[in-house]
Design a protein around this motif. Structure first.
Motif, PDB file in Angstrom:
ATOM      1  N   PRO A 193      -3.282   3.300   6.149  1.00  0.00           N
ATOM      2  CA  PRO A 193      -3.369   2.330   5.055  1.00  0.00           C
ATOM      3  C   PRO A 193      -2.449   2.691   3.883  1.00  0.00           C
ATOM      4  CG  PRO A 193      -5.305   3.755   5.075  1.00  0.00           C
ATOM      5  CD  PRO A 193      -4.529   4.075   6.322  1.00  0.00           C
ATOM      6  N   THR A 214       2.000  -4.904   0.802  1.00  0.00           N
ATOM      7  CA  THR A 214       0.602  -5.053   0.413  1.00  0.00           C
ATOM      8  C   THR A 214       0.386  -6.492  -0.041  1.00  0.00           C
ATOM      9  OG1 THR A 214      -1.209  -4.154  -0.918  1.00  0.00           O
ATOM     10  CG2 THR A 214       0.933  -4.312  -1.990  1.00  0.00           C
ATOM     11  N   GLU A 217      -4.493  -9.645  -2.838  1.00  0.00           N
ATOM     12  CA  GLU A 217      -5.930  -9.487  -2.568  1.00  0.00           C
ATOM     13  C   GLU A 217      -6.317  -8.004  -2.481  1.00  0.00           C
ATOM     14  OE1 GLU A 217      -3.914 -11.583  -0.341  1.00  0.00           O
ATOM     15  OE2 GLU A 217      -4.279 -12.992  -1.979  1.00  0.00           O
ATOM     16  N   ASP A 218      -5.517  -7.237  -1.740  1.00  0.00           N
ATOM     17  CA  ASP A 218      -5.834  -5.812  -1.593  1.00  0.00           C
ATOM     18  C   ASP A 218      -5.715  -5.074  -2.922  1.00  0.00           C
ATOM     19  OD1 ASP A 218      -6.462  -6.083   1.011  1.00  0.00           O
ATOM     20  OD2 ASP A 218      -4.683  -5.074   1.826  1.00  0.00           O
ATOM     21  N   LYS A 223      -8.078  -1.735  -3.315  1.00  0.00           N
ATOM     22  CA  LYS A 223      -7.699  -0.923  -2.152  1.00  0.00           C
ATOM     23  C   LYS A 223      -6.337  -0.273  -2.358  1.00  0.00           C
ATOM     24  CE  LYS A 223      -9.968  -3.957   1.215  1.00  0.00           C
ATOM     25  NZ  LYS A 223      -9.625  -5.033   2.155  1.00  0.00           N
TER      26      LYS A 223
END
Ligand SMILES: [Zn+2]
Length: 683
Positions: A193, A214, A217-218, A223
């Protein structure tokens, strides 16, 4: 049997040759330039360029000048070739990265001609060497847990392996190229990730591909962290908004964007091969670095930051990794002489600060650093080599700064100083100090500009006639265009192309329709391009020659600003840019006062037109305004992007106008739209 350059010009790419048989790629030209975002500038879809006037061969004078370069520089030093290929892991076999629509966002196959070991007479051998080095492409290991994707765009993407995931530094220009780089990494190193993305500075080649690695939203979900230097967003958006159209057009010259690739065309960009042509994106930082010495530990990796504002960008930062003894110098120490004033135009940079921050980096990390890498080009390994490189780069900028000021204080002017200053051999003979992107000549002029500005204090130059007026007078005094051209041809036979271009520019500005004159100037510019060491100079000369012979290509319709960058503009920037678009003479005598009420952000503004000048005041509403507009920020963005109109939004109930609605229409009618293809080499 020693190693030769031939051993290194395979570029770690195997399959490219098969595709190289196709036509040279002529790239679209109306797009953002790497050193900043021309946010408010129309950027159209890829546009086919017209058939170019046929480039000529090198003259004997040019061939001789280029041959001489081979004896002036240490071509037998192959360290850069070794460094540029060290740690190679893998690359894309085909050399092309496509957009969803199928066009090429990146294409190295057009550069297969660079596999010829020695430069042809039409290319400066020093530039040819750099053009070969910049062909190295793919995934490279820098050191334990640090990788770089190089040659997939103008810039590099650095990948740091944490305990669980990875961190990315500077995700290239385009979503497509950044994605391809990350995919290549995954293919070789396994899926992990993305934990964080860093932007070292505010230029688009260091953030534009972020949505390829990326998503919004992430980031919103926490995240992925996005980190940049303090002031990143403001400067990333604003640096080129106000002068965006002018910068975009000028950038076509320095990058040779629509030139054919080839030994009589574009061979390199100096910082890398070229500018990718995919989708440019932006996600705002979630965390900013505000001072030197600040640290973060992310995913088990410690990072120490150094802020270097006012160097290569208004805000910039280097990153040191103590666990790996590795320094990411961002873009303040690349193996080139960088520019103190980019040829596309920008606010001038500070050579003294540049040297200062390099010196500071030596002080901070010099005792332990084992490898230095940057967000362009290749790394250098070994503490001694790293230190001698950083010191030499420091002294390069300091020398140019100090010597320019010394001569300035002796009364020499900008052009004179630029002709007088040459580097000492100890700096000049280092490949990493050569002027592939900046040049000593134009960096000296930048220092002069920084301290003294355009005026040389000689009142004879204080108020010259315009180029057209003076062109007409010069040519008339010199006996007419034919008499001038006869003399110019004699000088060109002697190889005096600089003077030929200077004089022919007067003839062309006096007689812009005279194709014979235009062709003669084009011939002079072309030879200057063939002799130039700086990729930026070569490209500028060759684009000038092209446009004199053929005319400038026409853009295929007006494009729109990038939605991400528009969204990142503050309302003051939005209103400032509206002021830049106001046609002053047409607004003469008009008075318009509009209240703006943005319901989603809670911001209010009074926009005021009087004296042919637009101003605004935040946090107020005028009681006697002509009209009051109530809407959301998202609505005004959609209107600016051309996705909707104000009337449609009023009809849909998304915007409201009270008072005299005609006043808004009247104001909008006073705003100019800028053409992305204004004339440069002709009036
Ligand atoms: Zn860059």
């Amino acid at each position: 049997m020693g190693t030769s350059r031939r051993d290194f010009i395979k570029w770690c790419s195997t399959g490219a040759a098969a595709l190289a048989a196709g036509l040279p790629t002529r790239r679209a030209f109306a797009r953002q330039e790497p050193e900043g975002t021309a946010t408010a500038t129309p950027t159209g879809p890829p546009t086919p360029a017209p058939t170019p006037g046929v480039p000529k061969d090198a003259t004997p004078a040019t061939a001789q000048a280029n041959a001489a370069v081979s004896n002036e520089l240490p071509f037998d030093n192959l360290e850069d070739f070794q460094d540029a290929q060290r740690g190679f892991v893998a690359t894309l076999p085909e050399g092309i990265i496509k957009t969803d629509a199928g066009s090429a966002a990146w294409d190295l196959t057009a550069y297969e001609f660079l596999k010829q070991e020695d430069a042809p007479p039409t290319v400066n051998p020093s530039l040819w060497r750099m053009a070969q080095l910049n062909m190295n492409n793919g995934l490279f290991q820098v050191t334990d847990r640090i990788y770089q994707v190089r040659g997939f765009d103008l810039s590099n993407m650095t990948i740091i392996e944490g305990d669980e995931g990875i961190m990315l530094i500077d995700p290239l220009i385009s979503r497509e190229t950044a994605r391809a780089g990350l995919d290549l990494y995954y293919q070789q190193r396994g899926q992990r990730p993305v934990m964080a993305v860093f932007y070292t500075h505010t230029h688009v080649d260091h953030y534009g591909g972020v949505k390829g690695v990326t998503s919004e939203e992430d980031v919103q979900a926490g995240k992925v962290q996005i980190l940049g230097p303090d002031g990143f967003l403001e400067h990333a958006v604003s640096e080129n908004v106000m002068a965006g159209t002018a910068m975009s057009r000028r950038a076509q010259y320095m990058y040779g964007t629509y030139l054919s690739r080839g030994e009589r065309g574009q061979v390199d960009g100096g910082l890398g091969k070229a500018v990718s042509l995919g989708h440019t994106t932006l996600i705002a930082p979630t965390d900013v670095i505000t001072e030197t010495g600040e640290t973060r530990v992310i995913d088990g990796v410690e990072i120490v930051f150094q802020l270097t504002p006012g160097t290569e960008a208004p805000v910039e930062m280097t990153m040191y990794f103590p666990q790996f003894n590795a320094l990411d110098a961002a873009e303040i120490a690349c193996p080139v002489l960088h520019n103190l004033l980019t040829m596309r135009g920008a606010q001038v940079r500070d050579a003294k600060k540049w040297a200062h921050y390099l010196n500071e980096a030596i002080g901070l990390y010099g005792d332990e650093v084992d490898v230095v890498f940057a967000q362009h080009h290749w790394p250098r390994w070994g503490q001694d080599r790293v230190l001698s490189f950083l010191k030499s780069q420091r002294d390069l900028y300091k020398y140019i700064h100090d010597q320019t000021l010394r001569l300035m204080n002796q009364g020499y002017t900008m052009v004179e100083i630029a002709e007088m200053i040459t580097l000492p051999a100890s700096l000049d003979q280092q490949w990493y100090n050569r002027g592939y992107y900046g040049s000593v000549n134009h960096d000296v002029k930048a220092v002069y500009q920084k301290y003294l500005g355009w005026y040389d204090a000689n009142p004879a130059t204080l108020h010259p006639l315009s180029p057209v007026e003076s062109g007409i007078k010069y040519v008339e005094y010199m006996g007419g265009p034919q008499a001038v051209m006869a003399r110019v041809r004699e000088d060109m036979d002697k190889g005096d192309y600089r003077w030929a271009a200077q004089v022919m520019n007067h003839v062309v500005f006096a007689y812009p329709e005279d194709q014979e004159a235009r062709n003669l100037e084009a011939d002079a510019l072309e030879q200057l391009g063939y002799q130039a060491e700086a990729a930026t100079w070569r490209n500028a000369y060759l684009v000038g020659a092209f446009e004199l012979r053929t005319g400038a290509p026409q853009p295929a319709g007006a494009g729109t600003a990038s939605p991400d960058t528009l969204k990142a503009m503050t309302l003051p920037m939005f209103f400032d840019y509206m002021g830049v678009r106001l046609n002053g003479p047409q607004a003469d005598g008009k008075t318009i006062v509009l209240n703006w009420d943005f319901t989603d952000t809670g911001e209010t503004y009074i926009l005021n037109l009087e004296n042919s000048t637009l101003t605004y005041m935040a946090g107020r509403q005028a009681p006697d305004a002509d009209a009051t507009l109530t809407l959301t920020r998202a609505t005004i963005d959609a209107i600016t992007l051309g996705q909707t109109t104000f009337d449609e939004e009023v009809a849909a109930g998304n915007a409201k106008i009270e008072g005299d609605g005609q006043k808004l229409a009247e104001l909008m009618g006073l705003l100019d739209s800028f053409s992305p293809m204004f004339n440069i080499v002709t009036p």
